[in-house]
Design a protein around this motif. Structure first.
Motif, mmCIF file in Angstrom:
data_model
loop_
_atom_site.group_PDB
_atom_site.id
_atom_site.type_symbol
_atom_site.label_atom_id
_atom_site.label_comp_id
_atom_site.label_asym_id
_atom_site.label_seq_id
_atom_site.Cartn_x
_atom_site.Cartn_y
_atom_site.Cartn_z
ATOM 1 N N GLY A 66 -21.599 -8.010 34.961
ATOM 2 C CA GLY A 66 -21.314 -8.303 33.557
ATOM 3 C C GLY A 66 -22.487 -8.909 32.822
ATOM 4 O O GLY A 66 -22.304 -9.673 31.866
ATOM 5 N N LEU A 67 -23.712 -8.537 33.217
ATOM 6 C CA LEU A 67 -24.884 -9.175 32.619
ATOM 7 C C LEU A 67 -25.024 -8.880 31.130
ATOM 8 O O LEU A 67 -25.495 -9.732 30.372
ATOM 9 C CB LEU A 67 -26.154 -8.741 33.359
ATOM 10 N N ARG A 68 -24.634 -7.671 30.711
ATOM 11 C CA ARG A 68 -24.781 -7.359 29.281
ATOM 12 C C ARG A 68 -23.989 -8.324 28.402
ATOM 13 O O ARG A 68 -24.423 -8.661 27.304
ATOM 14 C CB ARG A 68 -24.343 -5.918 29.021
ATOM 15 N N SER A 69 -22.850 -8.768 28.899
ATOM 16 C CA SER A 69 -22.023 -9.682 28.099
ATOM 17 C C SER A 69 -22.576 -11.100 28.090
ATOM 18 O O SER A 69 -22.186 -11.909 27.241
ATOM 19 C CB SER A 69 -20.586 -9.692 28.641
ATOM 20 N N LEU A 70 -23.481 -11.409 29.008
ATOM 21 C CA LEU A 70 -24.032 -12.751 29.106
ATOM 22 C C LEU A 70 -25.369 -12.906 28.396
ATOM 23 O O LEU A 70 -25.805 -14.033 28.123
ATOM 24 C CB LEU A 70 -24.210 -13.137 30.588
ATOM 25 N N LEU A 71 -26.023 -11.805 28.119
ATOM 26 C CA LEU A 71 -27.355 -11.851 27.529
ATOM 27 C C LEU A 71 -27.279 -11.959 26.010
ATOM 28 O O LEU A 71 -26.266 -11.595 25.395
ATOM 29 C CB LEU A 71 -28.132 -10.587 27.915
ATOM 30 N N PRO A 72 -28.344 -12.452 25.366
ATOM 31 C CA PRO A 72 -28.367 -12.483 23.893
ATOM 32 C C PRO A 72 -28.197 -11.086 23.313
ATOM 33 O O PRO A 72 -28.558 -10.078 23.943
ATOM 34 C CB PRO A 72 -29.767 -13.050 23.592
ATOM 35 N N ASP A 73 -27.688 -11.005 22.092
ATOM 36 C CA ASP A 73 -27.413 -9.715 21.463
ATOM 37 C C ASP A 73 -28.671 -8.880 21.279
ATOM 38 O O ASP A 73 -28.592 -7.647 21.197
ATOM 39 C CB ASP A 73 -26.745 -9.925 20.099
ATOM 40 N N TRP A 74 -29.824 -9.536 21.212
ATOM 41 C CA TRP A 74 -31.068 -8.796 20.943
ATOM 42 C C TRP A 74 -31.653 -8.147 22.210
ATOM 43 O O TRP A 74 -32.652 -7.418 22.130
ATOM 44 C CB TRP A 74 -32.118 -9.702 20.279
ATOM 45 N N VAL A 75 -31.010 -8.372 23.353
ATOM 46 C CA VAL A 75 -31.449 -7.743 24.598
ATOM 47 C C VAL A 75 -30.551 -6.532 24.863
ATOM 48 O O VAL A 75 -29.333 -6.665 24.969
ATOM 49 C CB VAL A 75 -31.365 -8.716 25.789
ATOM 50 N N GLN A 76 -31.149 -5.362 24.961
ATOM 51 C CA GLN A 76 -30.403 -4.135 25.226
ATOM 52 C C GLN A 76 -30.895 -3.529 26.539
ATOM 53 O O GLN A 76 -32.057 -3.149 26.654
ATOM 54 C CB GLN A 76 -30.586 -3.137 24.083
ATOM 55 N N LEU A 77 -29.995 -3.450 27.511
ATOM 56 C CA LEU A 77 -30.329 -2.878 28.816
ATOM 57 C C LEU A 77 -29.923 -1.405 28.820
ATOM 58 O O LEU A 77 -28.760 -1.071 28.607
ATOM 59 C CB LEU A 77 -29.606 -3.629 29.926
ATOM 60 N N ILE A 78 -30.898 -0.538 29.078
ATOM 61 C CA ILE A 78 -30.701 0.903 28.962
ATOM 62 C C ILE A 78 -30.809 1.552 30.340
ATOM 63 O O ILE A 78 -31.845 1.452 31.002
ATOM 64 C CB ILE A 78 -31.776 1.531 28.036
ATOM 65 N N PRO A 79 -29.748 2.241 30.810
ATOM 66 C CA PRO A 79 -29.861 2.957 32.083
ATOM 67 C C PRO A 79 -30.781 4.160 31.951
ATOM 68 O O PRO A 79 -30.842 4.797 30.902
ATOM 69 C CB PRO A 79 -28.417 3.384 32.386
#
Length: 363
Positions: A37-50
Motif C-alpha cells: 500500500g505504498l502509493r497510499s502512504l506517499l505524498p500526492d506528488w509522488v507517482q509510482l509507474i509500473p
C-alpha cells in the motif's frame, strides 16, 4: 534506518510544482509496492509507474505459438514456468491459443518451478524428448545457464529460449521519450549483472536511479534517494540493496551466461524488436535448440506480435497507461478470464492491481 523512518523522510521532502513520476521496472517491485500500500502512504506528488519488468507479459506470441505446435505435433513433453501456460495467443477460433489449451487437447505440457525439476524430469522420461520453454529475464536465465554447464545433462533435454535482458528495454523507453523523472532498478537482476549496469540511466539520460530490493525498507530507501536527487535536479546512481547487490554483480553467474548464450536483437510482445535484448544458445549448445530439432510451421497469426484486440497491455508495459486505464480491465479481462498477458502473470501489473482490490475500470 527502518521503513517507518524512511517514509517520514520522504513525507518531509518539499513538494515540487509538478509531480515526480518514478518508473519501477520490476514486476516484483510492483507487487511489493501494491501489496504494501505504498502509493497510499506517499505524498500526492509522488507517482509510482509500473514498467516493462514482466517476462511473461513481453514473451513473443510467436514463441508461445511455436511451443504450442511443438507439443501438439511432436511426441515430446514440454515444460514451462506456470504462468506461461495461460498466456493467450492471437489465433483463429477453435485453435489451441495457449499452452493450457494445447494440454487440454492432449499435448503433454507440464508446469515447473525451477531448472532442477527439469533435469530430474528429463532423466525420468528418457529417451522421450523434453523441451524446456524458457521465458524470463537475467534472474531466470542465470540458473538455466548453470543447468547447461552440468557435465551429465540428459541427452533428451532441449530448450526453446524466449529469454530477455532488462536494461535494453529501459533504454528503449528512454530513447522513445517516456516521461518519468526517476527510476527504481530491479534488485535481483542487479545482483547478477551489478548495480553499475544501471549507471547509463544517470550518465546518458541525466535521471536519478536506485537499485532496490523488495522489502519496504530497501524500496523506500531507494525511493527517497531518487526523489531527493530529482528535487535537486541531480543525476546519480544509488545502491539501496548493498547486502545483495555489488557494483559489478556476480562474475560467476555472468560467465555462465556468456558461455551459454549469445546476445541478439529480440521481439517484445506489443513493443517490437529491441536491439541486444535477447538470448540465443551459443554454438556449444546448438544441438539442444528445440526449434531446430522439432520444427513447426507457425503461420496463421491474425495480429502477430500484437496484444489482443482492445488490450492495452503494451501501453501499461511502456508506462503510458495505468492498468486500470485499460479498456478491458475488469470487464472482459480478469485473472480468472484473462485476455492480455498482464492479467495472467503474478508479475503483471494488471494482475497485481486486480488482486490488490483495484476495481476502477475506466472507459
Amino acid at each position: 534506518m527502518n521503513a517507518r523512518d524512511t517514509l517520514a523522510r520522504i513525507q518531509a521532502l518539499p513538494a515540487p510544482l509538478r509531480p515526480i513520476r518514478v518508473l519501477n521496472v520490476c514486476g516484483g517491485h510492483e507487487r511489493s509496492i501494491t501489496e504494501l500500500g505504498l502509493r497510499s502512504l506517499l505524498p500526492d506528488w509522488v507517482q509510482l509507474i509500473p514498467g516493462p519488468g514482466c517476462p511473461v507479459c513481453v514473451c513473443p506470441e510467436e514463441a508461445i505459438h511455436q511451443a504450442i505446435q511443438m507439443a501438439l505435433l511432436h511426441p515430446l513433453t514440454l515444460v514451462a514456468f506456470g504462468d506461461m501456460l495461460r498466456v493467450p495467443v492471437n489465433l483463429n477460433k477453435g485453435e489451441a491459443n495457449s499452452l493450457a489449451a494445447a494440454r487440454a487437447q492432449g499435448a503433454d505440457i507440464r508446469p515447473i518451478a525451477s531448472p532442477l525439476e527439469v533435469i530430474a524430469l528429463a532423466r525420468s522420461l528418457a529417451p522421450r524428448p523434453l523441451v524446456f520453454f524458457v521465458a524470463g529475464f537475467e534472474t531466470t536465465l542465470a540458473p538455466v545457464a548453470a543447468m547447461l554447464a552440468e557435465a551429465d545433462l540428459p541427452a533428451n533435454l532441449f530448450l526453446q529460449l524466449a529469454g530477455r535482458r532488462t536494461w535494453p528495454a529501459v533504454e528503449f523507453l528512454l530513447q522513445a521519450g517516456s516521461s518519468f523523472e526517476a527510476m527504481i532498478a530491479p534488485g535481483h537482476v542487479a545482483a547478477i549483472m551489478g548495480a553499475n549496469e544501471w549507471r547509463f540511466v544517470a550518465e546518458k539520460y541525466a535521471l536519478p536511479v536506485a537499485v532496490a530490493g523488495f522489502a519496504a525498507d530497501t524500496l523506500l530507501t531507494g525511493l527517497h534517494a531518487v526523489l531527493r536527487h530529482a528535487l535537486r535536479h541531480e543525476a546519480a546512481l544509488d545502491n539501496a540493496y548493498p547486502a545483495v547487490v555489488k557494483a559489478d554483480g556476480n562474475p560467476q553467474a555472468q560467465a555462465l551466461l556468456a558461455k551459454a548464450f549469445d546476445i541478439v536483437d529480440a521481439p517484445w510482445r506489443g513493443i517490437g524488436s529491441i536491439p541486444a535484448s535477447g538470448y540465443r544458445l551459443t554454438s556449444l549448445h546448438a544441438a539442444r535448440d528445440a526449434s531446430l530439432q522439432f520444427p513447426v510451421a507457425i503461420s496463421g497469426h491474425k495480429r502477430s506480435g500484437q496484444m489482443p484486440a482492445g488490450c492495452d497491455c503494451a501501453a501499461v508495459l511502456l508506462a503510458h497507461k495505468r492498468p486500470s486505464e485499460c479498456r478491458l480491465y475488469g470487464r472482459a479481462c480478469t485473472p480468472e478470464s484473462p485476455i492480455g498477458p498482464c492479467m495472467v502473470s503474478d508479475e503483471g501489473a494488471c494482475h497485481i492491481w486486480w488482486r490488490a482490490g483495484e476495481r476502477v475500470a475506466t472507459a
